[in-house]
Motif scaffolding. Sequence first.
Motif, short mmCIF file in Angstrom:
data_model
loop_
_atom_site.label_atom_id
_atom_site.label_comp_id
_atom_site.label_asym_id
_atom_site.label_seq_id
_atom_site.Cartn_x
_atom_site.Cartn_y
_atom_site.Cartn_z
N VAL A 350 0.86 -1.19 0.00
CA VAL A 350 0.00 0.00 0.00
C VAL A 350 0.89 1.23 0.00
N PRO A 351 1.07 1.88 -1.18
CA PRO A 351 1.99 3.02 -1.27
C PRO A 351 1.38 4.35 -0.87
N GLU A 352 0.05 4.43 -0.90
CA GLU A 352 -0.64 5.66 -0.50
C GLU A 352 -1.91 5.29 0.26
N SER A 353 -2.15 6.04 1.34
CA SER A 353 -3.36 5.84 2.13
C SER A 353 -3.52 7.06 3.02
N SER A 354 -4.70 7.19 3.59
CA SER A 354 -4.84 8.15 4.68
C SER A 354 -4.08 7.61 5.89
N ALA A 355 -3.71 8.49 6.80
CA ALA A 355 -2.83 8.13 7.92
C ALA A 355 -3.63 7.52 9.08
N LYS A 356 -4.37 6.47 8.77
CA LYS A 356 -5.10 5.72 9.81
C LYS A 356 -4.26 4.48 10.13
N VAL A 357 -3.59 4.51 11.27
CA VAL A 357 -2.53 3.54 11.52
C VAL A 357 -3.07 2.12 11.70
N GLY A 358 -4.34 1.98 12.05
CA GLY A 358 -4.92 0.64 12.13
C GLY A 358 -4.85 -0.09 10.80
N ARG A 359 -4.84 0.65 9.71
CA ARG A 359 -4.71 0.05 8.38
C ARG A 359 -3.36 -0.65 8.22
N ALA A 360 -2.32 -0.07 8.80
CA ALA A 360 -1.00 -0.69 8.73
C ALA A 360 -1.02 -2.03 9.44
N TYR A 361 -1.59 -2.08 10.63
CA TYR A 361 -1.66 -3.33 11.39
C TYR A 361 -2.46 -4.38 10.62
N TYR A 362 -3.56 -3.95 10.02
CA TYR A 362 -4.39 -4.90 9.28
C TYR A 362 -3.66 -5.42 8.04
N ALA A 363 -3.01 -4.53 7.31
CA ALA A 363 -2.30 -4.94 6.08
C ALA A 363 -1.19 -5.94 6.40
N PHE A 364 -0.37 -5.64 7.42
CA PHE A 364 0.73 -6.52 7.77
C PHE A 364 0.22 -7.84 8.38
N GLY A 365 -0.78 -7.75 9.25
CA GLY A 365 -1.21 -8.93 9.98
C GLY A 365 -2.15 -9.85 9.23
N GLN A 366 -3.02 -9.29 8.39
CA GLN A 366 -4.02 -10.09 7.69
C GLN A 366 -3.60 -10.47 6.29
N HIS A 367 -2.81 -9.61 5.63
CA HIS A 367 -2.48 -9.83 4.23
C HIS A 367 -0.98 -9.91 3.95
N ASP A 368 -0.19 -10.14 4.99
CA ASP A 368 1.26 -10.34 4.81
C ASP A 368 1.86 -9.24 3.95
N ALA A 369 1.44 -8.00 4.18
CA ALA A 369 1.87 -6.89 3.34
C ALA A 369 3.37 -6.66 3.41
N ILE A 370 3.91 -6.20 2.30
CA ILE A 370 5.30 -5.77 2.23
C ILE A 370 5.46 -4.37 2.79
N CYS A 371 4.41 -3.55 2.63
CA CYS A 371 4.55 -2.13 2.94
C CYS A 371 3.20 -1.50 3.26
N PHE A 372 3.23 -0.53 4.16
CA PHE A 372 2.11 0.40 4.35
C PHE A 372 2.70 1.80 4.41
N SER A 373 2.10 2.73 3.64
CA SER A 373 2.71 4.05 3.49
C SER A 373 1.64 5.12 3.29
N PRO A 374 1.30 5.89 4.31
CA PRO A 374 0.38 7.01 4.10
C PRO A 374 1.01 8.10 3.25
N PHE A 375 0.16 8.79 2.51
CA PHE A 375 0.63 9.90 1.67
C PHE A 375 0.70 11.19 2.49
N GLY A 376 1.63 12.08 2.11
CA GLY A 376 1.80 13.33 2.84
C GLY A 376 2.20 13.07 4.27
N ILE A 377 3.12 12.13 4.45
CA ILE A 377 3.42 11.61 5.78
C ILE A 377 3.92 12.70 6.71
N GLU A 378 4.58 13.72 6.19
CA GLU A 378 5.10 14.78 7.07
C GLU A 378 3.97 15.51 7.78
N ASP A 379 2.76 15.46 7.24
CA ASP A 379 1.61 16.10 7.88
C ASP A 379 1.22 15.40 9.18
#
Length: 552
Positions: A350-379
């Motif tokens: 996931v190269p772009e997403s809103s900065a809802k960090v629960g999405r990172a946990y779900y992507a890594f834990g449920q779908h063996d994701a390689i990456c989670f990356s919100p867009f405009g991360i400096e915000d």
Amino acid sequence: MKQVSILLFSVLILTLSKVNAQNNIPHLNKNGTATQLMVDNKPFLMIAGEVHNSSASTIEYMEPLFPKLKAMNLNSVFVTLAWEQFEPEEGVYDYSLVDAIIDNAKKNDLKVCLLWFASWKNGESSYAPLWVKKDTKRFFRVKTKAGKEIETLSPFCEATKQADAKAFGQLMAHIKSYDKDQTVILMQPQNEVGMFQQIDYNPISLELYEQAVPNQLMAYLKKNKSHLKPYLRDAWVASNFKTKGTWKEVFGDTPESRAFFTTWQYATYINFVAKSGREKYNLPMMVNAWIVQKPEDLPGVYPNGGPVSRVMDIWKAAAPDIDIQSPDIYLTNFKKIVAMYHRDDNPLLVPESSAKVGRAYYAFGQHDAICFSPFGIEDAADNFVFTKSYEVLHEVEHLIKKYQGTGKMKAVLQEGNEEYNDVYLGNYKLKVVYEKPNQPSFGIIIQESKHEFIVIGMNLTVFFSSEKKDTVGYIGQVYEGRYENKKWVATRLMNGDETYHHSRLRVFGRTFETTEDIIKETKKEGEPDAYSPATKQKIITPGVYRVITYER
């Protein structure tokens, strides 16, 4: 003499290590059912963020940005490199920005995915060099049905493809030469490609549309007929699965047929660019999609030709040098979208997403994701929950990497009005209830052994029951704790009020109490008030729990 020998030996070892590093370049590797990104020959989770499009457009602007990203607990960052700045004049290359990106990332212990904004970005062509934009005869544009040229470069223009590929190849050759420590681990050629119409009305495009569907695509369709995406399969079935003929004959004279044709052209173009780069330096390659916003949207409402889930199979057939097709997700149905993109031949990234960090946990834990990356991360630099949640991901990433592809790791994430989810691991059914509906509620659950579970998350209540016939499952012990250097440290044995006498696991998360300044907090493990409401302002971030169960 002895000192000289030692010095020469040290230089030799350093040289060999650099050679080995270049030989063991980042790559993808299958591990069980998961595909992992290997960096230094070890699995690497990209706990990442993507900076704004112009944040790396000057060295002055980017330099103070990288320490901020490191402080947010990122280990990698997605950064733009524009063709217009890399090749300001044809055949003249400026390496200053790419070198500065690598140097600043390395200084802050961050890995990089470079985003090559070249022929297209978000269905437009604003990042192409001026010498390309000005020469509309050589580098022709997409035409509308009325015959008007728009600003978007045509994917049917051979001259543009060759120029783009030449510049990308030059970039990859330079990265290989300059980036000895392999700070750059992934590449993305182009960004959210596609055109906002069903077909390019250039004469070349219209002529090709009347020709036969390429053999390469037909061979793929026949081989994968039983598990094609429904959008593609349904169009093909209308012709009774014709195995040869024009695009109209195989898929009908429909918006879908024109979309498949347009997709094939974008995918083959970008594959040519990617291959030109890989021939110089064989890093993994990905593409991202401006996804379909509504099921009823026709191609052209969204950028037509990009790797949206509907046409993933066409991209797989047309672009073998692209490893991963990725969704940019700003819609609310995150779980449904990641399920569309996670396939055996397409790991989730996931190269772009809103900065809802629960999405990172779900992507890594449920779908063996390689990456989670919100867009405009400096915000999100001042988002305390986000920063602390990323910190916990680092704390447990050794577990995530270990259990990816094993089937022993699941994740939960509250979306909409969901009240609970059932999770099955081994003989156990876990009913996971979402608490505090106005706060993030998510977690990762790992079964370490038959009767031992690790739960990482916040604002959850978990009930354990046995699925084994004539057997009842019970919670035996609950520990709250943390990992230090991959070693478990128990900070509290929870019983009584904290687990309602072991009837459930209460995933409180880690509590931070504050009055005014978030920096001056006193950290506490777990909810201090089991029954009564808290009297102070609190910030909740994910916690880590170990549960011991038994059956009888």
